[in-house]
Design an enzyme around this catalytic site. Structure first.
Site, PDB file in Angstrom:
ATOM      1  N   MET A  68       0.838  -1.200   0.000  1.00 36.07           N
ATOM      2  CA  MET A  68       0.000   0.000   0.000  1.00 36.07           C
ATOM      3  C   MET A  68       0.874   1.252   0.000  1.00 36.07           C
ATOM      4  SD  MET A  68      -3.085  -1.347   2.418  1.00 36.07           S
ATOM      5  CE  MET A  68      -4.206  -0.021   2.056  1.00 36.07           C
ATOM      6  N   CYS A  69       1.216   1.786   1.161  1.00 29.11           N
ATOM      7  CA  CYS A  69       1.950   3.048   1.238  1.00 29.11           C
ATOM      8  C   CYS A  69       3.334   2.977   0.601  1.00 29.11           C
ATOM      9  CB  CYS A  69       2.060   3.510   2.688  1.00 29.11           C
ATOM     10  SG  CYS A  69       0.453   3.886   3.428  1.00 29.11           S
ATOM     11  N   VAL A  70       4.072   1.907   0.876  1.00 27.19           N
ATOM     12  CA  VAL A  70       5.413   1.777   0.307  1.00 27.19           C
ATOM     13  C   VAL A  70       5.330   1.714  -1.216  1.00 27.19           C
ATOM     14  CG1 VAL A  70       7.454   0.285   0.169  1.00 27.19           C
ATOM     15  CG2 VAL A  70       6.376   0.726   2.391  1.00 27.19           C
ATOM     16  N   THR A  73       4.049   5.158  -2.767  1.00 27.32           N
ATOM     17  CA  THR A  73       5.056   6.225  -2.675  1.00 27.32           C
ATOM     18  C   THR A  73       6.223   5.950  -3.613  1.00 27.32           C
ATOM     19  OG1 THR A  73       4.393   6.716  -0.408  1.00 27.32           O
ATOM     20  CG2 THR A  73       6.580   7.477  -1.092  1.00 27.32           C
TER      21      THR A  73
END
Length: 148
Positions: A68-70, A73
């Protein structure tokens, strides 16, 4: 450093136990905390502007959750033409629950590896965060890993 601000009642709700950054951060020169509410750390934050102002063109992306976030980004950083290094031992996730009639539980280690693979060959995957070093603006190697 990016810190996720989740909605009320979620585990990452600001100010609740577990919301704090895992490693203590002393903000100051070279140590900035940018709060975000989306998976992509660049979306609706000052991250790109701060990196540009500091002359940063290479990033080591670390954290949770790998898929998700990794992933979001890192993908945006690649779109913005940053050099992206993804240390395998510096991002993680949780087991993905079984889906009846579709799959068994997907172990967290496998989900993290799939997230790395999904970034394609533009990202540099290294085994250990301790092996990451970047050149500073004056051409010397900075053995520390500063993050924003």
């Amino acid at each position: 450093h990016l810190q996720n601000d989740g909605p009320a009642g979620e585990p990452d709700e600001p100010g609740t136990p577990g919301w704090e950054l895992h490693l203590p951060v002393r903000t100051g020169p070279g140590e900035t905390v940018i709060r975000k509410s989306e998976d992509d750390g660049f979306e609706e934050t000052s991250l790109a502007a701060e990196l540009t102002a500091a002359g940063v063109r290479s990033l080591a992306v670390c954290g949770v959750m790998s898929e998700m976030c990794v992933l979001a980004t890192a993908r945006r950083a690649l779109e913005l033409d940053y050099r992206v290094v993804l240390p395998h031992d510096a991002h993680a996730t949780y087991d993905i629950p079984a889906a009846p009639d579709i799959s068994d539980v997907v172990p967290a280690a496998m989900a993290s590896r799939v997230a790395e693979w999904a970034l394609g060959d533009e990202v540099e995957i290294v085994a250990r965060a301790a092996d990451v070093a970047f050149d500073t603006a004056d051409g010397t190697t900075d053995g520390s890993t500063r993050t924003a």
